[in-house]
Scaffold this motif. Structure first.
Motif, PDB file in Angstrom:
ATOM      1  N   ASN A 153     -47.884  17.119 -30.256  1.00 40.17           N
ATOM      2  CA  ASN A 153     -46.831  18.017 -29.729  1.00 40.17           C
ATOM      3  C   ASN A 153     -46.794  19.330 -30.484  1.00 40.17           C
ATOM      4  O   ASN A 153     -46.285  20.325 -29.978  1.00 40.17           O
ATOM      5  N   ARG A 154     -47.206  19.301 -31.767  1.00 39.56           N
ATOM      6  CA  ARG A 154     -47.100  20.543 -32.539  1.00 39.56           C
ATOM      7  C   ARG A 154     -48.462  21.000 -33.076  1.00 39.56           C
ATOM      8  O   ARG A 154     -48.539  21.638 -34.124  1.00 39.56           O
ATOM      9  N   SER A 155     -49.520  20.641 -32.349  1.00 36.05           N
ATOM     10  CA  SER A 155     -50.863  21.042 -32.760  1.00 36.05           C
ATOM     11  C   SER A 155     -51.091  22.531 -32.482  1.00 36.05           C
ATOM     12  O   SER A 155     -50.905  23.000 -31.351  1.00 36.05           O
ATOM     13  N   LYS A 156     -51.505  23.257 -33.522  1.00 34.45           N
ATOM     14  CA  LYS A 156     -51.763  24.700 -33.346  1.00 34.45           C
ATOM     15  C   LYS A 156     -52.931  24.919 -32.390  1.00 34.45           C
ATOM     16  O   LYS A 156     -52.953  25.886 -31.630  1.00 34.45           O
ATOM     17  N   ALA A 157     -53.909  23.999 -32.419  1.00 36.24           N
ATOM     18  CA  ALA A 157     -55.076  24.160 -31.543  1.00 36.24           C
ATOM     19  C   ALA A 157     -54.644  24.112 -30.074  1.00 36.24           C
ATOM     20  O   ALA A 157     -55.271  24.733 -29.212  1.00 36.24           O
ATOM     21  N   ILE A 158     -53.585  23.374 -29.785  1.00 35.45           N
ATOM     22  CA  ILE A 158     -53.151  23.226 -28.383  1.00 35.45           C
ATOM     23  C   ILE A 158     -52.056  24.229 -28.017  1.00 35.45           C
ATOM     24  O   ILE A 158     -52.104  24.866 -26.961  1.00 35.45           O
ATOM     25  N   TRP A 159     -51.067  24.375 -28.905  1.00 33.72           N
ATOM     26  CA  TRP A 159     -49.871  25.152 -28.547  1.00 33.72           C
ATOM     27  C   TRP A 159     -49.909  26.595 -29.070  1.00 33.72           C
ATOM     28  O   TRP A 159     -49.037  27.391 -28.747  1.00 33.72           O
ATOM     29  N   GLY A 160     -50.900  26.902 -29.922  1.00 34.82           N
ATOM     30  CA  GLY A 160     -50.994  28.260 -30.484  1.00 34.82           C
ATOM     31  C   GLY A 160     -50.493  28.296 -31.924  1.00 34.82           C
ATOM     32  O   GLY A 160     -49.918  27.326 -32.419  1.00 34.82           O
ATOM     33  N   ASP A 179     -48.034  29.608 -33.331  1.00 32.20           N
ATOM     34  CA  ASP A 179     -46.597  29.430 -33.606  1.00 32.20           C
ATOM     35  C   ASP A 179     -46.114  28.011 -33.247  1.00 32.20           C
ATOM     36  O   ASP A 179     -44.925  27.777 -33.065  1.00 32.20           O
ATOM     37  N   ALA A 180     -47.056  27.055 -33.186  1.00 32.00           N
ATOM     38  CA  ALA A 180     -46.716  25.700 -32.707  1.00 32.00           C
ATOM     39  C   ALA A 180     -45.609  25.014 -33.517  1.00 32.00           C
ATOM     40  O   ALA A 180     -44.893  24.177 -32.995  1.00 32.00           O
ATOM     41  N   ARG A 216     -41.290  29.759 -25.082  1.00 31.91           N
ATOM     42  CA  ARG A 216     -42.708  29.439 -24.855  1.00 31.91           C
ATOM     43  C   ARG A 216     -42.891  28.696 -23.524  1.00 31.91           C
ATOM     44  O   ARG A 216     -43.944  28.738 -22.915  1.00 31.91           O
ATOM     45  N   TRP A 217     -41.794  28.044 -23.055  1.00 31.93           N
ATOM     46  CA  TRP A 217     -41.909  27.233 -21.840  1.00 31.93           C
ATOM     47  C   TRP A 217     -42.029  28.072 -20.575  1.00 31.93           C
ATOM     48  O   TRP A 217     -42.343  27.547 -19.521  1.00 31.93           O
ATOM     49  N   TYR A 218     -41.790  29.407 -20.717  1.00 33.28           N
ATOM     50  CA  TYR A 218     -41.956  30.270 -19.544  1.00 33.28           C
ATOM     51  C   TYR A 218     -43.420  30.633 -19.319  1.00 33.28           C
ATOM     52  O   TYR A 218     -43.795  31.099 -18.259  1.00 33.28           O
ATOM     53  N   SER A 219     -44.250  30.426 -20.361  1.00 35.28           N
ATOM     54  CA  SER A 219     -45.667  30.752 -20.199  1.00 35.28           C
ATOM     55  C   SER A 219     -46.480  29.934 -21.206  1.00 35.28           C
ATOM     56  O   SER A 219     -46.631  30.321 -22.359  1.00 35.28           O
ATOM     57  N   LEU A 220     -46.949  28.792 -20.748  1.00 34.13           N
ATOM     58  CA  LEU A 220     -47.630  27.862 -21.659  1.00 34.13           C
ATOM     59  C   LEU A 220     -49.131  28.146 -21.687  1.00 34.13           C
ATOM     60  O   LEU A 220     -49.709  28.548 -20.669  1.00 34.13           O
ATOM     61  N   PRO A 221     -49.776  27.903 -22.839  1.00 28.46           N
ATOM     62  CA  PRO A 221     -51.243  28.038 -22.853  1.00 28.46           C
ATOM     63  C   PRO A 221     -51.882  26.956 -21.984  1.00 28.46           C
ATOM     64  O   PRO A 221     -51.355  25.831 -21.887  1.00 28.46           O
ATOM     65  N   GLY A 222     -53.023  27.274 -21.369  1.00 23.90           N
ATOM     66  CA  GLY A 222     -53.694  26.327 -20.462  1.00 23.90           C
ATOM     67  C   GLY A 222     -54.080  25.027 -21.166  1.00 23.90           C
ATOM     68  O   GLY A 222     -54.138  23.958 -20.536  1.00 23.90           O
ATOM     69  N   THR A 223     -54.291  25.089 -22.495  1.00 18.52           N
ATOM     70  CA  THR A 223     -54.747  23.908 -23.247  1.00 18.52           C
ATOM     71  C   THR A 223     -53.765  22.727 -23.156  1.00 18.52           C
ATOM     72  O   THR A 223     -54.177  21.578 -23.313  1.00 18.52           O
ATOM     73  N   VAL A 224     -52.495  23.007 -22.888  1.00 21.02           N
ATOM     74  CA  VAL A 224     -51.525  21.896 -22.914  1.00 21.02           C
ATOM     75  C   VAL A 224     -51.716  20.937 -21.733  1.00 21.02           C
ATOM     76  O   VAL A 224     -51.266  19.795 -21.780  1.00 21.02           O
TER      77      VAL A 224
END
Ligand code: HEM
Length: 545
Positions: free
Chosen positions: A436-443, A445-446, A453-461
């Motif tokens: 849930n708090r992986s920088k590789a997935i969430w960026g 600032d994870a 952040r929920w208005y524009s999530l990275p595709g990796t999630v």
């Protein structure tokens, strides 16, 4: 052979069996191949392996450090030198979650669960689990949660009145233990929503047999309570030795059983009565059936179109009572307490949320109204991402397996593997909070609390195999949380009422807040560990200008 001869033979056989099992367990990591060269830290202690730190420190931070140092597929030692696999590889995690019959709860967890809660949905595995889940699922559908919303809102008002009375008594602002009020409120809610049972837990003058039994079970926090079930799972004859801790659990379980049976009998009778009256055309079935989860479960279980081989026994139904109580109570109160904590650390988010909540011109919102508030939704998602109350889920392999990986790993001999070989019996932890708090997935600032952040999530999630919101907070696959829809509305109802009524500040410096390392991560204050779990907040009434 006389009786003493039989006892001596039995004792000797048990001893030989125990020694054989112990030797196998201790020596296995050195000889059985699969995990021998998987990277990981050296064993820290024979009894505790590397997991003593897990019980005392922040388990997610410890796992994050291990992954950073040794890679995304690692192994370390659990109790008694037993290998434990840990991987943040999403394909592997998805494999473990979707093959839930091959990766079941570890034997010691099941031993403990059976002693505490009997054989309900949390305990069941394989075919028994599938059967129970099929009958239970309809009671947790969106339509039912809509019905329960007024209970959530009404109980949120009770907590608001309770804190309001504390402010009148103590003067304003006042320090309150928010976790305590929330915990009592979520107990009241699961009592009413689960079984139409009144705990009245916010009333200090009221004692309640069921909640006392429940407290006994959860005050069972001695270190012995971790070691003993593991020993018994390894050497089942040890379970016959009298043990004070287990005795207390069994006494508490007996109380749960008696009250649970009474609830099941009462609800069954009223469902039958309602169905008879309906046939006579005199009373609408909805007037009598009630809306609590247990009544819905009993109704579903009595449905004439349910195949006989799926139908649950009264005993199976009974054990869902403590199961719902345990699974639905401290999880939701901790999540809401962590949300208030997060709001104290982000005053602008607290202000913006309050503004949105006042945009709804009612004190008694419906489920649809609560779900229409986008910032509330984002705050709840961000809380459950960053403060997932269940940080990890333990599993044990039921057979040898080859696990697919999205990224190859290099073993300690320099060989590269694009799959992970797992032996039957291997233990593993699913990294719910860590992913849930992986920088590789969430960026980058994870680790920060940012509802926006929920208005524009990275595709990796989108690769995260969770049942809800690309998060693993409620796990995933056939063993994911059955109650997550109800929790979301419950949290929203609590936040709606509390954030409109009060302003919150943290009563201690933020670095003083620690997480208790149990199944549910509850907050504690480092310099006040003797007080147990708490979330100390300074609250004042919000004056609307
Ligand atoms: C914030 C609140 C909650 C969180 C974080 C949460 C989390 C979880 C997680 C992670 C699991 C999977 C456990 C595992 O496999 O190791 C689970 C299972 C379960 N949860 Fe929840 N839960 C919450 C609220 C609830 C509520 C309100 C209920 C019921 C009223 C509930 C009932 C259950 C049950 C019965 C299971 C077992 C499901 C199965 O094995 O089929 N939970 N929950």
């Amino acid at each position: 052979m006389d009786i003493s001869g039989v006892l001596v033979s039995l004792g000797s056989a048990s001893l030989v069996y125990a020694i054989w099992r112990m030797v196998r367990i201790v020596l296995r990591p050195y000889f059985s191949g699969s995990l021998r060269y998987v990277p990981g830290p050296p064993c820290a202690s024979f009894i505790y392996g590397n997991v003593k730190d897990l019980l005392t420190g922040d388990s997610s931070t410890m796992h994050e450090e291990l992954v950073e140092k040794y890679g995304h597929v690692i192994t370390y030692k659990g109790f008694f030198n037993m290998d434990r696999v840990y991987t943040t590889d999403l394909k592997a995690v998805n494999h473990f979650l979707t093959h839930s019959s091959d990766y079941q709860k570890p034997a010691q967890a099941r031993f403990f669960l059976s002693k505490m809660l009997g054989e309900g949905l949390l305990f069941a595995e394989g075919e028994v689990h599938r059967k129970q889940r099929r009958v239970l699922n309809p009671a947790f559908g969106p339509g039912q949660i809509r019905e329960l919303t007024s209970i959530f809102v009404q109980q949120a008002h009770e907590l608001r009145n309770f804190w309001d009375a504390q402010l009148s008594a103590l003067g304003e602002p006042a320090r309150v233990n928010a976790l305590d009020g929330l915990s009592k409120t979520t107990l009241n809610i699961i009592g009413l929503a689960g079984f139409n049972y009144t705990f009245d837990a916010l009333n200090p003058n009221k004692t309640n047999e069921l909640s006392d039994a429940f407290t006994t079970i959860f005050s069972n926090t001695e270190r012995e309570s971790f070691i003993w079930p593991i020993l018994v799972a390894l050497l089942p004859p040890l379970g016959l030795i009298p043990n004070e801790n287990l005795k207390r659990l069994e006494d508490a379980k007996a109380v749960m059983r008696r009250i649970g049976m009474q609830l099941v009998a009462e609800k069954k009778a009223s469902v039958l009565e309602a169905s008879a009256a309906e046939k006579m055309g005199s009373v609408e079935s909805k007037d009598l059936h009630g809306r609590d989860l247990l009544t819905l479960l009993i109704k579903a279980n009595m449905a004439s179109d349910l195949p006989e081989n799926i139908r649950l026994s009264d005993e199976d139904v009974l054990w869902q009572v403590p199961t719902f109580l345990v699974a639905g109570h401290e999880t939701t109160s901790s999540a809401t307490a962590w949300c208030l904590y997060a709001l104290t650390q982000a005053p602008e988010v607290q202000r913006k949320l309050r503004e949105e909540l006042f945009g709804l011109p009612t004190d008694l919102p419906t489920m649809d109204e609560l779900n229409s508030l986008p910032y509330l939704e984002a705050v709840v998602r961000e809380t459950l991402r960053l403060h997932a109350p269940v940080a990890q889920s333990g599993k044990q392999a039921m057979k040898d397996d080859i696990v697919p990986l999205s990224k190859a790993f290099t073993d300690t001999r320099g060989e590269v593997h694009d799959t992970l070989k797992i032996d039957k019996g291997t233990h593993l932890f699913l990294p719910l909070l860590v992913l849930n708090r992986s920088k590789a997935i969430w960026g980058e600032d994870a680790r920060e609390f940012k509802p926006e952040r929920w208005y524009s999530l990275p595709g990796t999630v989108s690769d995260i195999p969770g049942v809800w919101a690309n998060l693993l907070t409620f796990s995933g696959g056939p063993r994911s949380c059955i109650g997550y829809r109800s929790t979301l509305v419950e949290m929203k109802a609590l936040l709606f009422t509390l954030v409109r009524s009060f302003e919150f500040e943290l009563a201690v410096p933020p670095e003083e807040i620690a997480r208790q390392q149990r199944v549910v991560q509850r907050p504690m204050v480092k310099s006040e560990m003797e007080k147990g779990t708490q979330m100390p907040l300074i609250i004042r009434r919000h004056q609307r200008t």
